[in-house]
Design an enzyme around this catalytic site. Structure first.
Site, short mmCIF file in Angstrom:
data_model
loop_
_atom_site.label_atom_id
_atom_site.label_comp_id
_atom_site.label_asym_id
_atom_site.label_seq_id
_atom_site.Cartn_x
_atom_site.Cartn_y
_atom_site.Cartn_z
N ASP A 1 0.84 -1.19 0.00
CA ASP A 1 0.00 0.00 0.00
C ASP A 1 0.88 1.25 0.00
OD1 ASP A 1 -2.72 1.22 0.42
OD2 ASP A 1 -1.75 1.93 2.26
N GLU B 1 1.81 -0.44 -5.09
CA GLU B 1 0.89 0.65 -5.41
C GLU B 1 1.79 1.88 -5.53
OE1 GLU B 1 -3.32 2.46 -3.82
OE2 GLU B 1 -1.74 2.17 -2.34
#
Length: 707
Positions: A353, A390
């Site tokens: 993330d 990401e």
């Protein structure tokens, strides 16, 4: 840790005399083994801090918040910055533990030591007080338990599926089966997912990506909005990186934490499905200056977090603090953590993330060769796991296509999502960039430097609209979150087909269903690794909420009754997913076609039509015959006709899928038999539709010969 691995350290321990501290027999411990580890004679406790001047071990009875024993680490039990002590006579089933650290308190220098703060072990393998979802609204005193690792993995090997052959299914553990319609015995748990493995196989899914399962506090920021509770449902607020979220287990697992998760992973593997974890190493649940101090802040605040010169927290995560990932100590902790999940839980991959934070320096500036990312790329233990970034963060650093990779990292291809959303809803001038995204985004991911498997293609994920909402809403509708609809992305690139939200207009609904099928078909016929959000295959809706992070209710829970409600779409997605699996040419180079076709041929809108055509050509899995597939995409609102390239005598084009005319074989076994064969190479498509054609032996004409 296995007892056999402790033989050498234990041999040194027996040379040291036993002391009595606070009524317990103790000795200096194993300094190289972080955390709390059960050994035959007791428990080894090892913890480190660069700024602390002393350390105390606190022992608790279960469920109690006052310690029954406080054992200070003797000064001679400290080597360098590491405190280590074996406490004899402890039964891991009888106690929970925490620490207190003393040292200087000077917030301007980032020092927050307080001898009264109870601190959770950074290397805790299980966290107490969190076992029942939503059970506590009070401030939690986090404590740890020692975990016994005796799980039987049986005689099996991990799937080790190449990236290009994966179909990734992103899910929230609780939301996947919590709704009563799921029909599972243990809704909202790891066990609930296990019950749905036959369903995943039916959808040709061979990788699940679990939203955060590290221990988190769902009750953080608990509040009522219009009388309805909202909480930190998604779990992007890590409390402990080494511990699984115990509230995702169907039973309380005292000192056996993680057993149900391990059983899930083992069962997934036995069914040929990999398990990827969404991991959050960009921030923690301690928040900013106003947040609690329960772990990292109390051990070494100025090391674990990026701090301004004034001692405040940089906030590149958008969640109050930012982990200082490239400090050697934090770097080491993250590497040990990922190794732990790889070796102890047999995890197949990690999706990071806001991964650009992992490439920032201690002052927040981007690094050209971030030490942490390089270490993860070359670490031997992580050598077979997928590393997926990401490649952006809340601080504005966007690195899609240029994330430091060492030919090892893949990325969530945010440009695929954005460009294809624009193209599929009919924006003009998009066909050339759409063709690049469909054929592998080689303009972004240079195969020489990034390999062939860098792009994870997606149109939907937990962030943003679901597939159905993408064609049902022009604007987000996040009022239920309690922030006056100011949270969540405004750039959705969606289209409501003329009516905002729910409608009974069958013309609008028909168009929405067709656009959803178009999107899913194009995703499955694109080079790169496809990923979609759980429920998209049966048109799950979040009612326009594009940031459902706090919605532990029917906004986020999958309603399995939608399978029957949207049976046609479900069957379409099931078929096209199997179609991709059955045709290697859609996934990778599969050998040179004998019919003279290039590997990939793009035919864009021209004077003849406005249809984008992408033709893949290669060999089938057994290298027995050509595998030639044409993806034709008409995003224009009017019908279009076009010609496909000539093919050898005795062959014909066959329409396998037509979203405009509902052509769909009964199953992958009937694909060739049921395909609608053309007499020539002329194709007609209705407006806003997608066709998938194959080249087959000419066995005579079907009743319907044009698409």
């Amino acid at each position: 840790m296995d007892d056999n691995n402790l033989i050498a350290p234990m041999s040194r321990i027996h040379m040291v005399p036993v002391e009595v501290v606070s009524g317990f027999e103790v000795r200096p411990g194993m300094y190289e083994v972080n955390g709390a580890t059960a050994i035959p004679c007791g428990v080894n406790f090892t913890v480190y801090s660069y700024g602390a001047t002393s350390c105390e071990l606190l022992l608790y009875n279960r469920r109690e918040d006052e310690p029954y024993a406080v054992i200070p680490f003797p000064e001679n039990y400290k080597i360098g910055k590491v405190y280590s002590m074996i406490v004899f006579g402890l039964n891991i089933n009888d106690f929970e533990y925490a620490y207190r650290m003393d040292g200087p308190y000077n917030p301007e220098e980032g020092l927050l030591f307080n001898k009264n703060n109870v601190l959770l072990d950074i290397y805790a393998k299980a966290v107490t007080g969190q076992s029942i979802w939503g059970s506590s609204k009070d401030e939690v005193i986090y404590k740890a338990r020692v975990v016994k690792d005796d799980f039987d993995w049986r005689d099996y090997t991990q799937p080790l599926i190449p990236m290009e052959d994966l179909t990734i299914y992103e899910m929230h553990v609780r939301g996947f089966t919590k709704h009563s319609s799921s029909g599972v015995a243990h809704p909202g748990t790891f066990a609930g997912i296990m019950e749905k493995i036959p369903y995943l196989k039916e959808m040709s899914v061979n990788a699940v990506e679990l939203m955060p399962i590290f221990e988190f506090d769902e009750m953080k920021d608990y509040r009522l909005v219009d009388g309805k509770p909202v909480m930190n449902y998604w779990g992007y607020n890590t409390v402990s990186f080494f511990a699984p979220n115990t509230s995702y287990s169907s039973t309380e697992e005292y000192n056996q934490e993680g057993m149900e998760l391990k059983k899930l992973i083992r069962t997934l593997h036995e069914n040929g499905i990999e398990c990827i974890l969404d991991v959050v190493f960009n921030h923690t649940a301690e928040g900013n200056e106003l947040g609690p101090c329960f772990s990292f802040k109390g051990f070494d605040n100025n090391i674990y977090y990026m701090l301004t010169p004034e001692g405040f927290y940089y906030n590149f995560s958008g969640c109050g603090n930012t982990l200082n990932c490239n400090h050697p100590i934090v770097h080491q902790m993250i590497l040990e953590c990922l190794r732990y999940w790889t070796t102890v839980y047999h995890i197949d991959g990690f999706r990071f993330d806001l991964a650009t934070i992992l490439g920032r320096n201690e002052d927040g500036s981007p690094m050209s060769k971030p030490p942490l990312l390089q270490s993860l790329a070359f670490d031997p233990i992580l050598g077979n796991v997928k590393l997926i970034a990401e490649a952006w963060d809340a601080g504005g650093l966007y690195q899609v296509g240029c994330f430091p990779s060492w030919n090892r990292w893949a990325e969530w291809n945010g440009r695929y999502r954005d460009d294809m959303r624009n193209f599929l809803k009919g924006d003009s001038g998009m066909w050339e960039v759409a063709a690049k995204r469909i054929t592998g985004s080689k303009d972004i991911y240079d195969p020489e430097h990034r390999g062939e498997n860098a792009s994870v293609n997606f149109l939907t994920c937990h962030d943003g609209f679901t597939l159905w909402d993408l064609y049902s809403y022009n604007q987000k509708h996040n009022e239920a979150n309690g922030w006056n609809n100011t949270d969540g992305a405004d750039d959705n690139r969606s289209w409501n087909c003329g009516v905002e939200g729910e409608t009974e207009d069958e013309e609008v609904l028909s168009l929405r269903r067709r656009l959803a099928k178009n999107a899913f078909a194009v995703l499955m016929c694109s080079r790169g690794t496809p990923m979609y959000f759980a429920g998209d295959e049966f048109l799950n809706s979040q009612f326009g909420n594009n940031n459902a992070y706090c919605q532990d209710n029917e906004i986020s829970w999958l309603n399995w009754g939608d399978i029957e409600k949207n049976r046609e779409h479900f069957e379409f997605c099931r078929f096209i997913s199997a179609f991709r699996k059955n045709h290697p040419v859609l996934r990778k180079y599969s050998g040179r076609s004998q019919a003279g076709f290039p590997e990939i041929q793009v035919m864009g809108p021209d004077g003849q039509s406005k249809v984008l055509r992408v033709i893949y050509a290669g060999r089938d899995e057994e290298n027995r015959s050509d595998d030639i597939i044409c993806l034709a995409v008409n995003v224009f609102w009017e019908d279009q006709e076009f010609d496909l390239p000539p093919i050898p005598a005795g062959m014909c084009y066959a329409v396998t899928v037509d979203t405009g005319k509902q052509y769909l074989p009964k199953g992958i076994a009937e694909e060739k038999k049921d395909a609608h064969r053309l007499e020539g190479n002329r194709v007609r498509m209705i407006g806003r539709s997608v066709c998938v054609l194959t080249v087959e032996k000419n066995r005579g004409r079907n009743a319907e010969v044009t698409a």
